[in-house]
Enzyme design. Structure first.
Site, short mmCIF file in Angstrom:
data_model
loop_
_atom_site.label_atom_id
_atom_site.label_comp_id
_atom_site.label_asym_id
_atom_site.label_seq_id
_atom_site.Cartn_x
_atom_site.Cartn_y
_atom_site.Cartn_z
CE LYS A 195 -3.89 1.98 2.65
NZ LYS A 195 -4.79 1.78 3.81
CB SER B 248 -8.53 0.73 5.51
OG SER B 248 -9.28 1.90 5.42
CB SER C 240 -8.01 3.81 2.86
OG SER C 240 -7.22 3.15 3.81
#
Ligand code: GLN
Length: 483
Positions: free
Chosen positions: A76, A175, A151
């Site tokens: 990420k 998330s 997210s």
């Protein structure tokens, strides 16, 4: 080749069926071919990947082994990667090359994992849809008109579309678990302090926690093994030994006490999801689990408390992006105040600006007691509810989300509508508990997740329950059409 899980890749590499370099090339080509539909990557790190793959092959040739040695993954884009853009999904950091590796990145690299790239995400990890990224929205591979969740939507979409077997992610209010649910993956948010936050760009420091996103619990165990552990660079990291997560996957569920909170089945829950959750309960009962109704009476207060605490911490954390030290700087500032104002006004998107304003307000003199202090008290009550529940049960089970993935744009004009979708996930962050989401079926062709929560440091138990469930169900094996 792209259908293989991390566990299968490890076996294939050990048996010399293929090399890490071959596999890496196949996956990089697949990303180049298919990712334009999804937008799941912000940066591809092809040269680094090939170099790491060759090094892993050489280590295996020298007799080394390890489940992650030569395994392709992605990070990420809020994990700092030395010399590589680390954008956090923001224009603010579009030009930021991290000067060092996050602990998670360094640990996985040392274990021999191969980094294919950095995945798209909501700006500064704020969101539940992956629509707030400066690099554009990510699409859900199960239906390209729907969001993948956020997210960590880039990590989720990429793994779900078989662009790679697993990726790192972070969970501040859901998330990891929510995008896992929306894309038919297994995702684990570890206990707060289990995985180092050093080099993980902060959103809300008392809630943020890194963890794995993969297709199976078995793979989450492998990836978590490489991520977890004490780090003296993170003062909230816990100095507890890391158990062998793969070793406990096979344990029996006979007599496992599963608590199902009655508050979970309220009017807000899509009845079709409720039915799938009941089916997963029956499946676990067949494996020997005992079901007990429990209560989490303060759950209704969790969303307002979270949406005070998280923005408050964010407003403080994001004050470092001032146009001086990191990232975007406005053109020709008149003076220092103009530099701050325009750099931040241009660098941050609307959702980030909204959170900074809410957070600064909640922390300001005169409002602190009414909002921030009150929210912290609710946080304690939420934790106490869990502590009481875990006196009676081993695991808590429920839906991960009240609805399946919504259409792109559907909640853009109403941020509070999106906040309400976090109702089942944020309590674990407020309490610091570990939580896992795993596939439980489909509604209108869109995946649904079931969430499991456990007492502190019982990640092994969560993975064990999910693995046993996955040995007896096949939801997690379904592949989205076109991928
Ligand atoms: N949806 C939540 C938020 O926007 C959680 C995000 C996260 O876990 N990073 O704050």
């Amino acid at each position: 080749m792209h259908q293989m899980t991390l566990a299968e890749i490890a076996r294939g590499l050990a048996d010399k069926k293929f090399s890490s370099e071959e596999l890496t090339k196949v996956l990089l080509a697949r990303i180049t071919q298919l990712d334009p539909q999804l937008n799941s990557f912000i940066s591809l790190t092809e040269a680094l990947a090939l170099e790491q793959a060759k090094a892993a092959d050489a280590r295996r040739a020298n007799g080394e082994s390890g489940a992650l040695l030569g395994a392709p993954i992605a990070h990420k884009d809020l994990f700092c990667t030395q010399g590589i853009r680390t954008s956090c999904g923001s224009k603010m950091l579009d030009n930021f090359k991290a000067p060092y590796d996050a602990t998670v990145v360094a640990k996985l690299a040392a274990a021999g994992a191969v980094t294919l790239g950095k995945t798209n995400m909501d700006e500064f990890a704020m969101g539940s849809a992956n629509e707030s990224s400066w690099y554009g929205a990510v699409k859900n591979p199960w239906n390209l008109e729907h969001v993948p969740g956020g997210s960590s939507g880039g990590s989720a979409a990429a793994v779900a579309a078989r662009l790679l077997p697993a990726a790192t992610a972070t969970d501040t209010g859901g998330s990891i678990r929510q995008p896992a649910a929306f894309t038919n993956l297994t995702g684990l948010k570890p206990t707060y302090g289990r995985v180092s936050r050093w080099g993980m760009i902060a959103y809300a420091s008392s809630l943020d926690q890194g963890g794995p996103l993969a297709r199976t619990a078995e793979d989450c165990a492998i990836l978590l093994q490489g991520m977890a552990g004490f780090d003296q660079n993170d003062s909230t990291s816990i100095d507890e030994p890391v158990p062998d997560y793969s070793a406990s996957l096979g344990e029996s569920l006979q007599g496992l006490r599963i608590g199902v909170p009655k508050e979970y089945f309220s009017a807000g829950l899509d009845p079709r999801i409720a039915e799938l959750i009941q089916n997963s309960i029956k499946e676990l009962q067949k494996l020997g689990a005992v079901i007990k109704e429990i209560s989490l009476p303060n759950m209704q207060h969790a969303i307002p408390a979270y949406y005070v605490i998280a923005p408050a911490e964010a407003s403080s954390n994001l004050s470092r992006f001032d146009g001086v030290r990191f990232g975007h700087r406005c053109e020709q500032p008149k003076d220092l105040i103009d530099l701050y104002k325009r750099s931040r006004g241009e660098g941050f998107g609307p959702e980030v600006q909204r959170r900074i304003m809410v957070g600064a307000y909640a922390l300001s003199a005169g409002y602190y007691d009414a909002y921030y202090l009150k929210a912290q008290k609710i946080r304690r009550l939420v934790k106490n509810d869990f502590m009481a529940a875990f006196n009676e049960v081993d695991i808590i089970l429920g839906p991960t989300t009240p609805n399946p993935a919504w259409k792109l744009g559907a909640k853009n004009s109403d941020p509070v509508a999106a906040y309400l979708e976090d109702v089942y996930t944020i309590t674990a962050n407020l309490a610091g508990l570990p939580g896992l989401s795993m596939p439980a079926g489909f509604v209108d062709g869109l995946p649904v997740g079931v969430q499991l929560l456990a007492p502190y440091f019982q990640e092994g138990r969560l993975l064990n329950v999910a693995h046993q469930y996955q040995l007896n169900t096949d939801w997690h094996t379904r592949t989205p059409t076109g991928f």
